[in-house]
Write an enzyme that holds these catalytic residues in place. Sequence first.
Site, mmCIF file in Angstrom:
data_model
loop_
_atom_site.group_PDB
_atom_site.id
_atom_site.type_symbol
_atom_site.label_atom_id
_atom_site.label_comp_id
_atom_site.label_asym_id
_atom_site.label_seq_id
_atom_site.Cartn_x
_atom_site.Cartn_y
_atom_site.Cartn_z
ATOM 1 N N CYS A 1 6.424 -6.899 7.099
ATOM 2 C CA CYS A 1 7.605 -6.435 7.840
ATOM 3 C C CYS A 1 8.021 -7.530 8.805
ATOM 4 O O CYS A 1 7.176 -8.186 9.401
ATOM 5 C CB CYS A 1 7.289 -5.145 8.605
ATOM 6 S SG CYS A 1 8.731 -4.444 9.440
ATOM 7 N N CYS B 1 -0.323 6.044 9.329
ATOM 8 C CA CYS B 1 0.891 5.314 9.686
ATOM 9 C C CYS B 1 0.560 4.119 10.546
ATOM 10 O O CYS B 1 -0.183 4.228 11.514
ATOM 11 C CB CYS B 1 1.802 6.195 10.543
ATOM 12 S SG CYS B 1 2.779 7.316 9.624
ATOM 13 N N CYS C 1 3.494 8.577 0.724
ATOM 14 C CA CYS C 1 4.027 7.654 1.731
ATOM 15 C C CYS C 1 4.098 6.285 1.065
ATOM 16 O O CYS C 1 3.080 5.757 0.618
ATOM 17 C CB CYS C 1 3.088 7.654 2.931
ATOM 18 S SG CYS C 1 3.457 6.372 4.131
ATOM 19 N N CYS D 1 6.798 -4.712 15.616
ATOM 20 C CA CYS D 1 6.534 -3.716 16.662
ATOM 21 C C CYS D 1 5.085 -3.938 17.118
ATOM 22 O O CYS D 1 4.200 -4.113 16.271
ATOM 23 C CB CYS D 1 6.704 -2.299 16.124
ATOM 24 S SG CYS D 1 8.338 -2.016 15.433
ATOM 25 N N CYS E 1 1.897 -1.907 15.604
ATOM 26 C CA CYS E 1 1.806 -1.637 14.172
ATOM 27 C C CYS E 1 1.066 -2.742 13.423
ATOM 28 O O CYS E 1 1.311 -3.926 13.646
ATOM 29 C CB CYS E 1 3.232 -1.497 13.628
ATOM 30 S SG CYS E 1 3.321 -1.355 11.835
ATOM 31 N N GLU F 1 0.823 -1.208 0.000
ATOM 32 C CA GLU F 1 0.000 0.000 0.000
ATOM 33 C C GLU F 1 0.859 1.261 0.000
ATOM 34 O O GLU F 1 1.987 1.265 0.486
ATOM 35 C CB GLU F 1 -0.915 -0.016 1.233
ATOM 36 C CG GLU F 1 -1.947 -1.128 1.133
ATOM 37 C CD GLU F 1 -2.869 -1.221 2.340
ATOM 38 O OE1 GLU F 1 -4.023 -1.610 2.145
ATOM 39 O OE2 GLU F 1 -2.452 -0.920 3.473
HETATM 40 N N1 SAH Z 1 9.550 0.495 9.445
HETATM 41 C C1 SAH Z 1 9.841 1.873 9.463
HETATM 42 C C2 SAH Z 1 8.979 2.680 8.494
HETATM 43 C C3 SAH Z 1 7.550 2.286 8.373
HETATM 44 S S1 SAH Z 1 6.555 2.569 9.804
HETATM 45 C C4 SAH Z 1 9.713 2.424 10.877
HETATM 46 O O1 SAH Z 1 9.259 1.708 11.749
HETATM 47 O O2 SAH Z 1 10.129 3.561 11.092
HETATM 48 C C5 SAH Z 1 6.351 4.348 9.717
HETATM 49 C C6 SAH Z 1 6.034 5.011 11.038
HETATM 50 O O3 SAH Z 1 4.724 4.669 11.494
HETATM 51 C C7 SAH Z 1 6.981 4.604 12.164
HETATM 52 O O4 SAH Z 1 7.390 5.723 12.911
HETATM 53 C C8 SAH Z 1 6.100 3.720 12.987
HETATM 54 O O5 SAH Z 1 6.557 3.590 14.271
HETATM 55 C C9 SAH Z 1 4.779 4.420 12.864
HETATM 56 N N2 SAH Z 1 3.627 3.625 13.295
HETATM 57 C C10 SAH Z 1 3.496 2.286 13.293
HETATM 58 N N3 SAH Z 1 2.277 1.937 13.756
HETATM 59 C C11 SAH Z 1 1.643 3.085 14.074
HETATM 60 C C12 SAH Z 1 0.344 3.390 14.574
HETATM 61 N N4 SAH Z 1 -0.540 2.444 14.813
HETATM 62 N N5 SAH Z 1 0.021 4.685 14.796
HETATM 63 C C13 SAH Z 1 0.911 5.673 14.514
HETATM 64 N N6 SAH Z 1 2.131 5.456 14.001
HETATM 65 C C14 SAH Z 1 2.501 4.172 13.782
HETATM 66 FE FE1 SF4 Z 2 7.869 -2.772 10.735
HETATM 67 FE FE2 SF4 Z 2 5.713 -1.459 11.574
HETATM 68 FE FE3 SF4 Z 2 7.823 -1.728 13.189
HETATM 69 FE FE4 SF4 Z 2 7.978 -0.102 11.058
HETATM 70 S S1 SF4 Z 2 6.632 0.151 12.821
HETATM 71 S S2 SF4 Z 2 9.489 -1.615 11.750
HETATM 72 S S3 SF4 Z 2 6.683 -1.229 9.601
HETATM 73 S S4 SF4 Z 2 6.538 -3.385 12.417
#
Ligand code: SAH
Ligand code: SF4
Length: 343
Positions: free
Chosen positions: A111, A336, A104, A115, A118, A91
Amino acid sequence: MKKDIREISLDEIKDYCVSSGMKKYVSSQVYSWLWKKSCVSFDDMTNLSLSNRELFNKKFTINSISTDLVEESSDGTIKSRFLLHDNNLVEGVLIPQNKRMTACISSQVGCSLSCVFCATGKIDRTRNLSSAEIYDQVVLISNQAIKKYDTPLSNIVFMGMGEPLLNYKNVVRAIHYLTSEEGLNMSSRRITLSTSGISKMIRKIADDGLKVNLALSLHAASEEKRNSIMPIGESNSLTELRDSLKYYFSKIKKKITYEYILLKDINDGLEDAKDLYNFTKHVPSKVNLIEYNLVDGLDYDKSSVEKVNLFIEYLERRGLNIGIRRSRGEDINAACGQLANKN
Ligand code: SAH
Ligand code: SF4
């Protein structure tokens, strides 16, 4: 199987031209169609003779992506689902703001880093995107920006699905074609790589002199707390991260942006603000406080307004440069951390 022509260099295309009896300059024409004009079919390369188009079709393919589904949020954010040549899906999102038109984009299918907050982290990583697949997302989202808002893209952020620094080679090559004369000639100052923090690769960016903006997803600045929400912290401690960021700054001389999602009752207390403040002292930086975007099936919530205000006040009183990022496109799961290939 035919080779994807966007995986090879201009010299290799030249070799093919010579070995199959075409004039050498045809390679430059094809190269320019591919990377300057974003052409994804040899049949559309109209300054090539029909027989030369045939020769290319015989030997090569162009594994482009296509838009599979588009959803528009009430705030103007547009989420696209892209279909890859092997039926995988990723996406990308177009985010119109006052003075910015941001794409974006994703760097991987899924991934591997899990985390806890996410949505993408819940999908296993299937594969890395090729540099052309990353480039194509920008082209398709840029076309949407023109068509829908009559405005060209101003910014590109690698904040879609995946961890860009775990697909480093392809991401860097995509950035080359987005920013160089050979490609779309966009400004690298308008590109942001967001990483969960792979210290070894942050050092590599510094060594390679990659001049894009770097955003570090910090989300907690105490070792234990960060590890509990971002397992990648186990192998990339805050100390290592701090040292790699210092190294990065010494070479690239660009401020770091720390991203910090405010998760209700998890990392939004004054102790957490203090840890964050202490961490930011090491390298010139700014902090983006991010409103948590709700994810189906996950038990995390947005911080209360009162707590957010106290958090901000604590940091501002100490002179930290703070930005606040509110959810965009949350109603269509385009914000995000909500990207998970479902609608
Ligand atoms: N993997 C990379 C880039 C993709 S995630 C990273 O983690 O930085 C992009 C951003 O979205 C990151 O800062 C991540 O922590 C944030 N993110 C992930 N889940 C989220 C959520 N549910 N609400 C807000 N930001 C989120
Ligand atoms: Fe992967 Fe989501 Fe963590 Fe970014 S925030 S590293 S996309 S699991």
